[in-house]
Design a protein around this motif. Sequence first.
Motif, PDB file in Angstrom:
ATOM      1  N   PRO A   1       8.543  -4.866  31.003  1.00  0.00           N
ATOM      2  CA  PRO A   1       8.164  -4.542  29.628  1.00  0.00           C
ATOM      3  C   PRO A   1       9.265  -3.744  28.943  1.00  0.00           C
ATOM      4  O   PRO A   1       9.819  -2.804  29.519  1.00  0.00           O
ATOM      5  N   ALA A   2       9.619  -4.168  27.739  1.00  0.00           N
ATOM      6  CA  ALA A   2      10.655  -3.461  26.985  1.00  0.00           C
ATOM      7  C   ALA A   2      10.051  -2.297  26.226  1.00  0.00           C
ATOM      8  O   ALA A   2       8.903  -2.357  25.766  1.00  0.00           O
ATOM      9  N   ALA A   3      10.788  -1.245  26.140  1.00  0.00           N
ATOM     10  CA  ALA A   3      10.323  -0.087  25.374  1.00  0.00           C
ATOM     11  C   ALA A   3      10.259  -0.455  23.897  1.00  0.00           C
ATOM     12  O   ALA A   3      11.156  -1.096  23.367  1.00  0.00           O
ATOM     13  N   ARG A   4       9.164  -0.072  23.281  1.00  0.00           N
ATOM     14  CA  ARG A   4       9.054  -0.326  21.847  1.00  0.00           C
ATOM     15  C   ARG A   4      10.047   0.558  21.102  1.00  0.00           C
ATOM     16  O   ARG A   4      10.206   1.727  21.423  1.00  0.00           O
ATOM     17  N   PRO A   5      10.731  -0.001  20.102  1.00  0.00           N
ATOM     18  CA  PRO A   5      11.674   0.829  19.343  1.00  0.00           C
ATOM     19  C   PRO A   5      10.952   1.967  18.647  1.00  0.00           C
ATOM     20  O   PRO A   5       9.844   1.803  18.129  1.00  0.00           O
ATOM     21  N   VAL A   6      11.574   3.121  18.657  1.00  0.00           N
ATOM     22  CA  VAL A   6      10.992   4.281  17.989  1.00  0.00           C
ATOM     23  C   VAL A   6      11.502   4.300  16.559  1.00  0.00           C
ATOM     24  O   VAL A   6      12.724   4.389  16.337  1.00  0.00           O
ATOM     25  N   PRO A   7      10.616   4.180  15.571  1.00  0.00           N
ATOM     26  CA  PRO A   7      11.093   4.154  14.176  1.00  0.00           C
ATOM     27  C   PRO A   7      11.665   5.494  13.774  1.00  0.00           C
ATOM     28  O   PRO A   7      11.303   6.544  14.312  1.00  0.00           O
ATOM     29  N   ASP A   8      12.603   5.439  12.834  1.00  0.00           N
ATOM     30  CA  ASP A   8      13.122   6.678  12.288  1.00  0.00           C
ATOM     31  C   ASP A   8      12.014   7.439  11.582  1.00  0.00           C
ATOM     32  O   ASP A   8      11.071   6.838  11.050  1.00  0.00           O
ATOM     33  N   PRO A   9      12.074   8.750  11.579  1.00  0.00           N
ATOM     34  CA  PRO A   9      11.061   9.517  10.837  1.00  0.00           C
ATOM     35  C   PRO A   9      11.054   9.069   9.384  1.00  0.00           C
ATOM     36  O   PRO A   9      12.102   8.854   8.786  1.00  0.00           O
ATOM     37  N   PRO A  10       9.866   8.895   8.812  1.00  0.00           N
ATOM     38  CA  PRO A  10       9.817   8.430   7.419  1.00  0.00           C
ATOM     39  C   PRO A  10      10.439   9.463   6.489  1.00  0.00           C
ATOM     40  O   PRO A  10      10.210  10.662   6.611  1.00  0.00           O
ATOM     41  N   GLY A  11      11.248   8.985   5.560  1.00  0.00           N
ATOM     42  CA  GLY A  11      11.861   9.861   4.578  1.00  0.00           C
ATOM     43  C   GLY A  11      10.999   9.965   3.341  1.00  0.00           C
ATOM     44  O   GLY A  11       9.910   9.371   3.264  1.00  0.00           O
ATOM     45  N   PRO A  12      11.447  10.697   2.340  1.00  0.00           N
ATOM     46  CA  PRO A  12      10.681  10.827   1.095  1.00  0.00           C
ATOM     47  C   PRO A  12      10.483   9.469   0.434  1.00  0.00           C
ATOM     48  O   PRO A  12      11.352   8.599   0.485  1.00  0.00           O
ATOM     49  N   VAL A  13       9.325   9.300  -0.176  1.00  0.00           N
ATOM     50  CA  VAL A  13       8.960   8.037  -0.822  1.00  0.00           C
ATOM     51  C   VAL A  13       8.534   8.330  -2.252  1.00  0.00           C
ATOM     52  O   VAL A  13       7.799   9.291  -2.516  1.00  0.00           O
TER      53      VAL A  13
ATOM     54  N   VAL B   1      15.759   8.452 -14.889  1.00  0.00           N
ATOM     55  CA  VAL B   1      14.424   8.412 -14.290  1.00  0.00           C
ATOM     56  C   VAL B   1      13.413   8.600 -15.410  1.00  0.00           C
ATOM     57  O   VAL B   1      13.443   9.588 -16.130  1.00  0.00           O
ATOM     58  N   SER B   2      12.518   7.628 -15.552  1.00  0.00           N
ATOM     59  CA  SER B   2      11.506   7.671 -16.593  1.00  0.00           C
ATOM     60  C   SER B   2      10.171   7.312 -15.963  1.00  0.00           C
ATOM     61  O   SER B   2       9.985   7.433 -14.762  1.00  0.00           O
ATOM     62  N   GLY B   3       9.227   6.876 -16.787  1.00  0.00           N
ATOM     63  CA  GLY B   3       7.945   6.562 -16.182  1.00  0.00           C
ATOM     64  C   GLY B   3       7.010   5.879 -17.127  1.00  0.00           C
ATOM     65  O   GLY B   3       7.442   5.289 -18.116  1.00  0.00           O
ATOM     66  N   GLY B   4       5.721   6.108 -16.792  1.00  0.00           N
ATOM     67  CA  GLY B   4       5.155   7.066 -15.856  1.00  0.00           C
ATOM     68  C   GLY B   4       5.587   8.499 -16.150  1.00  0.00           C
ATOM     69  O   GLY B   4       6.273   8.791 -17.097  1.00  0.00           O
ATOM     70  N   GLU B   5       5.125   9.401 -15.285  1.00  0.00           N
ATOM     71  CA  GLU B   5       5.483  10.808 -15.428  1.00  0.00           C
ATOM     72  C   GLU B   5       6.157  11.276 -14.143  1.00  0.00           C
ATOM     73  O   GLU B   5       5.493  11.498 -13.127  1.00  0.00           O
ATOM     74  N   PRO B   6       7.491  11.455 -14.170  1.00  0.00           N
ATOM     75  CA  PRO B   6       8.199  11.858 -12.956  1.00  0.00           C
ATOM     76  C   PRO B   6       7.707  13.152 -12.332  1.00  0.00           C
ATOM     77  O   PRO B   6       7.727  13.298 -11.102  1.00  0.00           O
ATOM     78  N   LEU B   7       7.249  14.113 -13.138  1.00  0.00           N
ATOM     79  CA  LEU B   7       6.825  15.394 -12.583  1.00  0.00           C
ATOM     80  C   LEU B   7       5.480  15.325 -11.868  1.00  0.00           C
ATOM     81  O   LEU B   7       5.048  16.321 -11.279  1.00  0.00           O
ATOM     82  N   GLU B   8       4.828  14.168 -11.883  1.00  0.00           N
ATOM     83  CA  GLU B   8       3.644  13.981 -11.046  1.00  0.00           C
ATOM     84  C   GLU B   8       4.025  13.831  -9.575  1.00  0.00           C
ATOM     85  O   GLU B   8       3.163  13.904  -8.703  1.00  0.00           O
ATOM     86  N   GLN B   9       5.316  13.594  -9.308  1.00  0.00           N
ATOM     87  CA  GLN B   9       5.796  13.450  -7.932  1.00  0.00           C
ATOM     88  C   GLN B   9       6.985  14.396  -7.727  1.00  0.00           C
ATOM     89  O   GLN B   9       8.101  13.954  -7.498  1.00  0.00           O
ATOM     90  N   PRO B  10       6.757  15.699  -7.844  1.00  0.00           N
ATOM     91  CA  PRO B  10       7.888  16.634  -7.884  1.00  0.00           C
ATOM     92  C   PRO B  10       8.748  16.626  -6.627  1.00  0.00           C
ATOM     93  O   PRO B  10       9.985  16.679  -6.722  1.00  0.00           O
ATOM     94  N   ALA B  11       8.127  16.578  -5.440  1.00  0.00           N
ATOM     95  CA  ALA B  11       8.919  16.629  -4.213  1.00  0.00           C
ATOM     96  C   ALA B  11       9.785  15.387  -4.076  1.00  0.00           C
ATOM     97  O   ALA B  11      10.975  15.474  -3.723  1.00  0.00           O
ATOM     98  N   ALA B  12       9.211  14.222  -4.354  1.00  0.00           N
ATOM     99  CA  ALA B  12       9.971  12.980  -4.247  1.00  0.00           C
ATOM    100  C   ALA B  12      11.056  12.912  -5.317  1.00  0.00           C
ATOM    101  O   ALA B  12      12.166  12.424  -5.068  1.00  0.00           O
ATOM    102  N   LEU B  13      10.751  13.396  -6.518  1.00  0.00           N
ATOM    103  CA  LEU B  13      11.757  13.418  -7.584  1.00  0.00           C
ATOM    104  C   LEU B  13      12.913  14.323  -7.197  1.00  0.00           C
ATOM    105  O   LEU B  13      14.096  13.972  -7.383  1.00  0.00           O
ATOM    106  N   ALA B  14      12.609  15.502  -6.651  1.00  0.00           N
ATOM    107  CA  ALA B  14      13.664  16.410  -6.213  1.00  0.00           C
ATOM    108  C   ALA B  14      14.525  15.754  -5.139  1.00  0.00           C
ATOM    109  O   ALA B  14      15.759  15.861  -5.165  1.00  0.00           O
ATOM    110  N   ALA B  15      13.873  15.061  -4.205  1.00  0.00           N
ATOM    111  CA  ALA B  15      14.620  14.386  -3.139  1.00  0.00           C
ATOM    112  C   ALA B  15      15.524  13.304  -3.712  1.00  0.00           C
ATOM    113  O   ALA B  15      16.666  13.130  -3.265  1.00  0.00           O
TER     114      ALA B  15
END
Length: 238
Positions: free
Chosen positions: A9-21, A90-104
């Motif tokens: 049995p082959a080891a399942r690949p370990v995905p990279d940690p998910p980044g900001p979305v 960057v427009s929208g929509g409202e970008p400040l509704e997703q502050p952490a992702a916008l900052a990233a």
Amino acid sequence: MAVNDGGRPAARPVPDPPGPVLRVSQVLGPVTALGPGRRLGVWVQGCPLACAGCMSRHTWDPRGGHDVGVARLAALWRQGLAEGYDGLTVSGGEPLEQPAALAALLDAADRVRVAAGRADADLLVYTGWEDAEIAASPEAAAVLDRADAVITGRYRAGEPTALVWRGSANQRLTARTSLGTRRYGPHLHRTADRPELQIRVTGRAVHIIGVPRPGELSALERDLSARGVTFRENTWRP
């Protein structure tokens, strides 16, 4: 189950940690009607402000659009810079509704432009938040400090303006960095004789990019209809 060449049995690949979305409505480039030069445009999804007369009602529902990794958006920005783009909007929509992702996204965009030797390429953010609301929110202010310039304020259909890149007279264009001052200082009070609109066609969709004046979208729809282009739906009427 996957197996390796030895039959074990082959080891399942370990995905990279998910980044900001970021929840996104669309990404288009080059955009020429939302800031100086040729730009990458990112429209975020979700807006609780629901300004009357908004031309982008399809971006209101936070359940619409699709998730896009900030790493993917940064790669598109890198590609755009290689093709000579002058900025990111960057427009929208409202970008400040997703502050952490916008900052990233803004942090990643800054790293990319520096690495590409394009520190002259600016970052512009549209938000419907008023200046007083931003000042009262340390988080929002910190996010927008990553942009070179911001355009703030609700869209008010009853206050039309000829100021470039703004939809109503109350909206303010503010530089937040020295680059922003150089790029946007000449445009703070610049007016246009006519709306600076851009038409893009992708598949069966017609994208109208820019800030139209009152009645402009209806007139454009009538003109296109006379040329045999009809719409099953549009984004500026309920």
